[in-house]
Design a protein around this motif. Sequence first.
Motif, mmCIF file in Angstrom:
data_model
loop_
_atom_site.group_PDB
_atom_site.id
_atom_site.type_symbol
_atom_site.label_atom_id
_atom_site.label_comp_id
_atom_site.label_asym_id
_atom_site.label_seq_id
_atom_site.Cartn_x
_atom_site.Cartn_y
_atom_site.Cartn_z
ATOM 1 N N LEU A 47 45.172 32.802 29.839
ATOM 2 C CA LEU A 47 45.813 31.677 29.174
ATOM 3 C C LEU A 47 47.283 31.925 28.864
ATOM 4 O O LEU A 47 48.024 30.993 28.583
ATOM 5 N N MET A 48 47.702 33.181 28.890
ATOM 6 C CA MET A 48 49.048 33.506 28.390
ATOM 7 C C MET A 48 50.168 32.703 29.063
ATOM 8 O O MET A 48 51.012 32.133 28.370
ATOM 9 N N PRO A 49 50.213 32.655 30.405
ATOM 10 C CA PRO A 49 51.319 31.894 31.012
ATOM 11 C C PRO A 49 51.277 30.408 30.638
ATOM 12 O O PRO A 49 52.318 29.789 30.439
ATOM 13 N N VAL B 115 54.760 41.871 31.774
ATOM 14 C CA VAL B 115 55.387 40.867 32.638
ATOM 15 C C VAL B 115 54.597 40.740 33.948
ATOM 16 O O VAL B 115 54.445 39.637 34.489
ATOM 17 N N ALA B 116 54.062 41.854 34.431
ATOM 18 C CA ALA B 116 53.218 41.786 35.628
ATOM 19 C C ALA B 116 51.991 40.916 35.357
ATOM 20 O O ALA B 116 51.581 40.118 36.205
ATOM 21 N N LEU B 117 51.423 41.056 34.166
ATOM 22 C CA LEU B 117 50.293 40.209 33.763
ATOM 23 C C LEU B 117 50.683 38.735 33.809
ATOM 24 O O LEU B 117 49.956 37.899 34.346
ATOM 25 N N MET B 118 51.840 38.430 33.198
ATOM 26 C CA MET B 118 52.317 37.055 33.161
ATOM 27 C C MET B 118 52.540 36.548 34.587
ATOM 28 O O MET B 118 52.257 35.390 34.905
ATOM 29 N N LEU B 119 53.064 37.407 35.446
ATOM 30 C CA LEU B 119 53.317 37.028 36.837
ATOM 31 C C LEU B 119 51.996 36.705 37.533
ATOM 32 O O LEU B 119 51.857 35.672 38.182
ATOM 33 N N TYR B 120 51.004 37.587 37.368
ATOM 34 C CA TYR B 120 49.732 37.418 38.059
ATOM 35 C C TYR B 120 49.056 36.110 37.645
ATOM 36 O O TYR B 120 48.704 35.284 38.480
ATOM 37 N N TYR B 121 48.912 35.919 36.332
ATOM 38 C CA TYR B 121 48.226 34.715 35.876
ATOM 39 C C TYR B 121 49.096 33.471 36.023
ATOM 40 O O TYR B 121 48.590 32.360 36.161
ATOM 41 N N GLY B 122 50.411 33.658 35.974
ATOM 42 C CA GLY B 122 51.316 32.535 36.202
ATOM 43 C C GLY B 122 51.212 32.050 37.638
ATOM 44 O O GLY B 122 51.190 30.837 37.900
#
Lengths: 439, 183, 305
Positions: A47-49, B115-122
Motif C-alpha cells: 500500500l505504501m506507494p 526506496v527499492a520497496l517503493m519502486l517495486y510496489y509503485g
Amino acid sequence: MDPLLLGATVAVVTILVLFSGVSVANGLLIVAAGFLLIFDGFRSLELMPEIFFGKLDNFALLSIPMFIIMGASIASTRAGADLYEALDRWLTRVPGGLVISNLGACALFAAMSGSSPATCAAIGKMGIPEMRKRGYPDGVAAGSIAAGGTLGILIPPSVTMIVYGIATETSIGRLFLAGVVPGMVLVGLFMAWSIYSTWRYGSVETLMRSGTYTLAQKLAILPRVLPFLAIILGVLVAMYGGYATPSETAAVGALLCLGVAIVIYRLWNLKALWVVLRDSTRESVMILFIIAAAGVFSYMLSSLFITQSIAEWIGTLDVNRWVLMICINLFLLVAGFFLPPVAVILMSAPILLPIVISAGFDPYWFAVVLTINMEIGLISPPVGLNLYVINGIAPDIPLKTILVGSMPYVLCMVLAIVILCLFPGLATGLPDLVLGPAV
Amino acid sequence: MTDTPSDMRGAGRRHPVIRAADALSTLCGWIAAAMIVASVMITCQMIFVRSILNHSTIWQTEAVVYLMVTATLLGLPYVQRLRGHVSVDLLPLALPKRFRRGLIAFTLAAGIVVVALMLYYGYDLWHVAFSRNWKSDTVWGVRLWIPYAAMPIGFLIYLIQLCVDLFAVLAGLDRKLSLEDHH
Amino acid sequence: TELRLSHQWSTSDVRHKVAQIVADEVAAADVDLTIKIFPSKSLFKPREQYKPLSRGQLDMTVFPLSYAGGQRPEFNLTLMPGLVKNHDHAARLNDSPFMGELEKLMAEDDVRVVVHGYLAGGFVGKDKCITKPEDVAGLQTRAAGKAFEQMLAAAGASIASMASSEIYNAMQTGVLQAANTSSSSFVSYRIYEQVKCYTPAADVALWFMYQPLLMNKTAYEELNDAQRAAIDAGAAKAQAYYLEEAKKQDAASVEVFKKAGVEIANMTQDEFNAWREIAKKSSYKNFVENVPDGQKLLDMALSVE
Ligand code: NA
Ligand code: NA
C-alpha cells in the motif's frame, strides 16, 4: 502489543533513526515500512506507494511551491534592500530607525513569501552590513534579522499554515488571517528588544544616528516600493475578493512576483531565472517529499491503532487545560529544536488537534501558537535554519555571536505565546471580522 | 538552504558514473521545475476562465495535481543530488571521521532499501492501472497509468542517485558527505 | 479474528452508525469476531478505499460505489441523475436484477455487498433557488459526481471542480454560486450559513447515491458459519435502519436550513422531468457510449418500478 507501548516504541525508534543523519523523509519511510512489516505483515507494504501518491494528490499542496516561488523570485532581486531603505528614509527621526526599518521590511517581505529563510536572506543581505556600519552591536544586527526572518511562516502567506490546514482540515484562508495580528505583535516585541539592547550594549548615539534625507529623496524611493504593495494587494484581492480559493491564489502571487522580478528588476537573464526556479524546486520537493512520507508514517500509526489510543489516553487524563497547553508547547518546542517545521506539524497536528479542541482551545489560535514554536526552532540550536542563513550572509560574525544575539528574540517569542494565551482574540479576531465566526 | 549546490561538488564528482547519474538527475530537475511553472500557468488560466469568462473549468485542477505529483517524484533524485533533503546531522557530526563514513553509508543503504520497496510496489500499481485501463473518476477521465508512471520512473532514478552516492561514499570520492565543509 | 472497517465520515454520521450496528451485533453474537472501525478517513482517503478492499488489505468499508467508477465504469450508474425517484424506489432497486449485475462485477473484484443503502441530496444556490434546468445557466457550480457535472453543464452551468471541503469558503467569497451534494454533507459542512436557497430531496429528487457497506469476499468466505451468520444478522438489522435514517436525513437537513433562515424550494414533477430529459442527452448518453453493455444495464435500472 498494547498500542500505547507500541506508540512509545515507535517514538523512540523514530528519534533514533532521524538522529542517524538519514534524510527526514527517508527516515519516516524506513520507520513506517519497518513497523508495517512487523505488525501488519508483508501485504501492507504494497500500500505504501498508493498512500504516498494519495498524499500528494491534493490540490491544496499546489500553494506550497507557489508561495515559495513568490519569495524566491523577489529575494533574487534587490527588492529587500529597497524595502528597508524606503522605511529607513522615512524613519530618520525615530530612535533606532534603522533596526526598525529592517524589522518592518522583514514583516513586509514575509507578506510576500511563504518561507522563512527567503525572508531572512532577502532583508539581511543589505540590512546586516548597514546596521553594523552604523554601529549596531553584531548580536542585534544578526539576531534581529534571524528573528525577523522567522515571520515568513507566521505572516501570510505561510507554507507551515498550509500544511497545518491540510493536516487538520482547517480553512487555509482563515489560518492566514489568524497570523496577521500576532505577527505584528512579534514585530513590536522584536523592535522593542532591539532598541533596548542597542541602548544597553551599544550607545545612544547609534540609536539617534541616521542618514539625513531630503524630502525629494524620500519621495524618490516610493515608486520602488509600489510593486510590493501591488503584489500584496493583488494576492489579497484574489483571495478574499471572490476570484480564487487560497490554494489558487498562490499561483497568482507566483506569477505576479515572477513578473515583477523580470520586468521591474530586469531578471530576464535565463541563468538568474533558473536559479530562482532551481531553489524553489529544491525547497518545494524537499517539503512535498516529507509530506508524502509523513503520510505513509501516519498511515502506519493509524493502522496500528496508535493515533487513536494516544488521543483516547490523553482524553482520560484529567489535567488542567493550561497544564496540557504548557506540555504541548514544551513538546513542540523540543521537536522544533531538531526537526523542520513541516515534519513537526505533519506528525503532531493530527494527534494534538483533537486534544486541543476537546480541551476547549480554538484550532486557529492553536495554529498560531504552534507556528511561533516552529519559529523558535528556526533560530535555536542545534538545527536553526535561519542561523545558518545569517552565517552565510555575514560570515565574519561568529556563529556564537549570532546564537547569543538570537536568544533574547526567542524569549520575545515565548512572551508572545504568553500574550496570546492571555488574549486569544489577537489571533481569532481578524478572521472572525473578515470571514465571520469560525465554522 | 542558501548554500549553493556548486560548493557541494567535490573533486570526486568527476568520476564518470557519478557524472552520468548527476546529469540524469539534473535533467529530472529541469523537468520538475518546468512542471511547477506549468502548474502556475494552468492555475492562472483556470482563475481567468472561471471568474472572467465564467466558463467551466473541467480539467485544470486535476492536471495541476498530477503535474505537482510528477514534479515531486521526478524532483527526488535532483534534490538528492543537491543534498537538499533535510536531515538532522548532529550524530554524524559528533562522530569521529571513520565512524561517520560508516554511519552515512548505513543510512544511505537503509534509504536504498526503502526506496527499492517503493519502486517495486509503485511499478506494480502502475502495471495494474495500465493493464486494467483504470481512469480517474472525473469528467476528464485521465488514464491513471500516465500519472502513476511518475512512481516507477521517479523512484528508479532516485534509487540510482542514492546508489551512486553510496558508491561515492564507500570509494571516498564524495567530499561533501565527509562533512568537512558542512555548516 | 479481527476485521478492519474504514470509512470517511464522522462518528455522528448515519453511515458510521450503520457500520456500528453490524460491529455491535457481531460482538454480541460472541463468535470470536470483532470489527474495528476506522472512521473519519483515519486509515484511507475516501476514494482510495476500493483498491485495498479488493486486494484484501482492508476487510470492510462504507463506500460510495461510484467513487470506483474509474475502475468499473458500470458503477457510474449508482450516481446517475433521475435514475432513482425516492427512497422506496431505491430499496426496490437494491433487490433488482440490475443490482445483481453490479454485484457480479464487484465479485470479480473480490468484493461483496453486506448492507445496501442509498442517500439522497439536493441543490443550494447562493443568490437564488435552483429547481429547474434554466436556473443554473451561467452559475459557477460544484457538483458531486461526474454524471451530474455532465447534466449541469448541458443545462448551461459552468462547472468548477474543487474538494467538498472547499465549498464553504468558495461560496463565502463568491467563487461558487451553486452546489449539489448529499443532504448530510450540506449539513456537516454548514453550507446553510452561506446560501439563500435550498432545494432538498423531497417527493422527487435527482440526486441519489448508492453507498453500501462492502466486504472483501475472500475475507467473508474464510469466516466460519457462525461468524458469517453473525455478520448477516447484523447486516439485516443495519439495512432496515439505514433505509429509515436515509428518509429522515432529508427532512432533518430541511429543518437545519430553515432554522438558519434559508429559503426552501421544492422541485415539481415537471421540473424533475425536464432535468431528466437533459440528463438523457448528456450523462445517460455519455454512459452508454463509454460502457460496453451500458445500454443493457441502463435499461435494467430503468425497468425497476
Ligand atoms: Na509569509
Ligand atoms: Na532549532
